[in-house]
Design an enzyme around this catalytic site. Structure first.
Site, PDB file in Angstrom:
ATOM      1  N   LYS A  90     -14.817  -6.483  -6.881  1.00 26.74           N
ATOM      2  CA  LYS A  90     -14.348  -7.286  -5.452  1.00 26.74           C
ATOM      3  C   LYS A  90     -16.246  -7.372  -5.751  1.00 26.74           C
ATOM      4  O   LYS A  90     -17.075  -6.299  -6.101  1.00 26.74           O
ATOM      5  CB  LYS A  90     -13.917  -5.906  -4.549  1.00 26.74           C
ATOM      6  CG  LYS A  90     -12.739  -5.683  -4.800  1.00 26.74           C
ATOM      7  CD  LYS A  90     -12.311  -4.903  -3.600  1.00 26.74           C
ATOM      8  CE  LYS A  90     -10.778  -4.536  -4.389  1.00 26.74           C
ATOM      9  NZ  LYS A  90     -10.374  -2.955  -3.187  1.00 26.74           N
ATOM     10  N   LYS A 136       0.883  -0.922  -0.053  1.00 26.11           N
ATOM     11  CA  LYS A 136       0.257  -0.030  -0.389  1.00 26.11           C
ATOM     12  C   LYS A 136       1.083   1.533  -0.357  1.00 26.11           C
ATOM     13  O   LYS A 136       2.095   1.113   1.177  1.00 26.11           O
ATOM     14  CB  LYS A 136      -0.804   0.073   0.943  1.00 26.11           C
ATOM     15  CG  LYS A 136      -2.335  -1.110   1.377  1.00 26.11           C
ATOM     16  CD  LYS A 136      -3.077  -0.414   0.344  1.00 26.11           C
ATOM     17  CE  LYS A 136      -4.323  -1.441   0.806  1.00 26.11           C
ATOM     18  NZ  LYS A 136      -4.908  -1.626  -0.205  1.00 26.11           N
TER      19      LYS A 136
HETATM   20  C1  LIG Z   1      -7.353  -4.430   4.498  1.00 22.58           C
HETATM   21  C2  LIG Z   1      -7.732  -5.006   2.894  1.00 22.58           C
HETATM   22  C3  LIG Z   1      -8.456  -5.777   3.125  1.00 22.58           C
HETATM   23  C4  LIG Z   1      -6.627  -6.077   2.344  1.00 22.58           C
HETATM   24  C5  LIG Z   1      -7.213  -5.820   1.140  1.00 22.58           C
HETATM   25  N1  LIG Z   1      -5.665  -6.966  -0.125  1.00 22.58           N
HETATM   26  C6  LIG Z   1      -7.220  -4.697   0.444  1.00 22.58           C
HETATM   27  O1  LIG Z   1      -5.644  -4.090   0.320  1.00 22.58           O
HETATM   28  N2  LIG Z   1      -8.442  -4.344  -0.410  1.00 22.58           N
HETATM   29  C7  LIG Z   1      -8.457  -2.839  -1.279  1.00 22.58           C
HETATM   30  C8  LIG Z   1      -9.325  -2.029   0.081  1.00 22.58           C
HETATM   31  C9  LIG Z   1      -9.717  -2.247   0.974  1.00 22.58           C
HETATM   32  O2  LIG Z   1      -9.051  -1.435   1.737  1.00 22.58           O
HETATM   33  C10 LIG Z   1      -9.446  -1.355   3.069  1.00 22.58           C
HETATM   34  C11 LIG Z   1     -10.838  -1.849   3.820  1.00 22.58           C
HETATM   35  C12 LIG Z   1     -11.070  -1.121   5.137  1.00 22.58           C
HETATM   36  O3  LIG Z   1     -11.663  -2.025   5.577  1.00 22.58           O
HETATM   37  C13 LIG Z   1      -9.519  -0.497   5.707  1.00 22.58           C
HETATM   38  C14 LIG Z   1      -8.952  -0.289   4.606  1.00 22.58           C
HETATM   39  C15 LIG Z   1      -8.850  -0.611   3.567  1.00 22.58           C
HETATM   40  C16 LIG Z   1      -7.660  -0.260   3.546  1.00 22.58           C
HETATM   41  O4  LIG Z   1      -6.338  -0.520   2.743  1.00 22.58           O
HETATM   42  N3  LIG Z   1      -7.054   1.054   4.839  1.00 22.58           N
HETATM   43  C17 LIG Z   1      -7.566   0.789   5.698  1.00 22.58           C
HETATM   44  C18 LIG Z   1      -7.684   0.397   6.844  1.00 22.58           C
HETATM   45  C19 LIG Z   1      -7.295  -2.793  -2.195  1.00 22.58           C
HETATM   46  O5  LIG Z   1      -7.743  -1.184  -1.880  1.00 22.58           O
HETATM   47  O6  LIG Z   1      -7.027  -3.178  -3.531  1.00 22.58           O
HETATM   48 MG   LIG Z   2      -7.153  -1.877  -4.482  1.00 18.87          MG
END
Ligand SMILES: CC(C)C[C@H](N)C(=O)N[C@@H](CCOc1cc(O)cc2c1C(=O)N[C@@H]2C)C(=O)O
Ligand SMILES: [Mg+2]
Length: 340
Positions: free
Chosen positions: A249, A151
């Site tokens: 998603k 990230k």
């Molecule tokens: C922490 C995620 C579930 C990890 C996943 N691999 C991911 O990167 N997902 C998404 C975005 C969703 O990310 C979230 C969800 C959430 O409820 C809270 C947060 C995030 C995030 O990125 N930071 C906050 C804490 C993606 O962008 O692909």
């Molecule tokens: Mg993403």
């Protein structure tokens, strides 16, 4: 379909450790679990919603409340797409309908969907944006991971230090980065050049949703994935000429039914396909795992952030994710992967 009983519950899934983004600390994922039943069978679906659209648990509950009569009437999954808009509420109901329908038919969901038997999938393990050293340490802690998603925040110099630190710690791993809309167009050339130096293989959502035209004509040697830009089926065609890959998603698009349609449409348009997640337990990953069978890139790591996942849950073995028949949807177990 016959009339259905509906049960809706919210659950706080406590995180192993707090997750930070600009000015916000997440201690838990709040999810909505929908259970639909007839006199003999049940189906379950879990949704986390889409936090950046205000689609949180309270919003999902309100949406479900407003549609409870239509859901109780037992719609088909296709009819559900006209009853509820894309988003978490529809995702939970759609997944519950899939599992219910599969139980009635006595077949696993993948078979109901006309797909081949599932295989374990190489998944990314995500590193939250943090100090470079801390990210390198976590990358080492992800000992089994062969693919790591980093990230970023849009702080170009710091971001490139983060990527370099992770690359130094894990010279063996496939690396992708997720900008989560944090960059502006003027940063892209320097960002991409820096990522190339570290052999990064995917750049997800660098610019804010709404700025997609600024990607037109960009010649990036690193494939670009659209995430926040591509919410549901109606957005897929807009990816052409801007993104190479779309990140589907189920919480964004409103369920496995639409997710499968998005994958089909993306392929028709010559786009690559990724499956991601908004967080959640194994009950959310199960339906995404069915879609993941169609995907080039898989990001199904939600349960690794949880203090307690559901049991039985998905398994992570040597960097692969496997969702067994008992997790969701009745997939048939395969040799070599046993459930805990
Ligand atoms: C922490 C995620 C579930 C990890 C996943 N691999 C991911 O990167 N997902 C998404 C975005 C969703 O990310 C979230 C969800 C959430 O409820 C809270 C947060 C995030 C995030 O990125 N930071 C906050 C804490 C993606 O962008 O692909
Ligand atoms: Mg993403």
């Amino acid at each position: 379909m016959a009339r259905l009983t509906i049960s809706v519950a919210t659950e706080k899934l406590q995180l192993l450790k707090p997750f930070r983004i600009s000015g916000h600390v997440f201690e838990a994922f709040e999810v909505v679990v929908v259970t639909l039943g007839d006199s003999r069978h049940q189906g379950r679906g879990e949704a986390c919603g889409v936090y950046y659209l205000g689609d949180n648990a309270a919003h999902m509950l309100a949406v479900l409340d407003g549609a409870s009569a239509a859901i109780a009437a037992g719609p088909t999954r296709e009819e559900l797409r006209a009853i509820l808009p894309p988003g978490g509420a529809r995702n939970a109901v759609d997944c519950a309908l899939w599992e219910l329908e599969a139980a009635r038919a006595g077949v696993p969901v993948w078979q109901l969907a006309g797909k081949a038997a599932p295989r374990p999938l190489r998944t990314t393990f995500t590193l939250g944006a943090d100090a470079p050293k801390a990210m390198a340490t976590t990358a080492l802690d992800y000992a089994q991971a062969h693919a790591i998603k980093i990230k970023l925040t849009g702080e170009l110099d710091l971001d490139l230090e983060r990527v370099a630190a992770v690359r130094a710690a894990r010279p063996d791993a496939w690396l992708g980065v997720d900008g989560n809309q944090g960059f502006v167009a003027g940063q892209l050339d320097a960002l991409i050049a820096g990522l190339q130096l570290q052999d990064v293989r995917l750049l997800e959502q660098p610019l804010a949703r709404g700025h997609e035209t600024e990607l037109e004509g960009l010649r990036s040697p690193i494939p670009l994935a659209g995430d926040e830009s591509i919410l549901s089926l109606r957005d897929v065609a807009s990816a052409v000429g801007r993104y190479d890959v779309i990140n589907i998603k189920l919480d964004k698009c409103g369920g496995l039914t639409e997710g499968l349609l998005m994958a089909q449409e993306a392929r028709r348009l010559g786009l690559g396909v990724m499956v991601g997640n908004m967080g959640g337990s194994s009950l959310s990953m199960g339906p995404s795992f069915v879609l993941g069978q169609e995907c080039d890139i898989v990001d199904l790591d939600g349960p690794i952030f949880l203090a307690n996942d559901r049991r039985p849950g998905v398994e992570y073995v040597d960097g692969d994710v496997w969702s067994g028949p008992e997790v969701w949807g009745g997939q048939v177990p395969i040799a070599g992967f046993t459930s805990r």
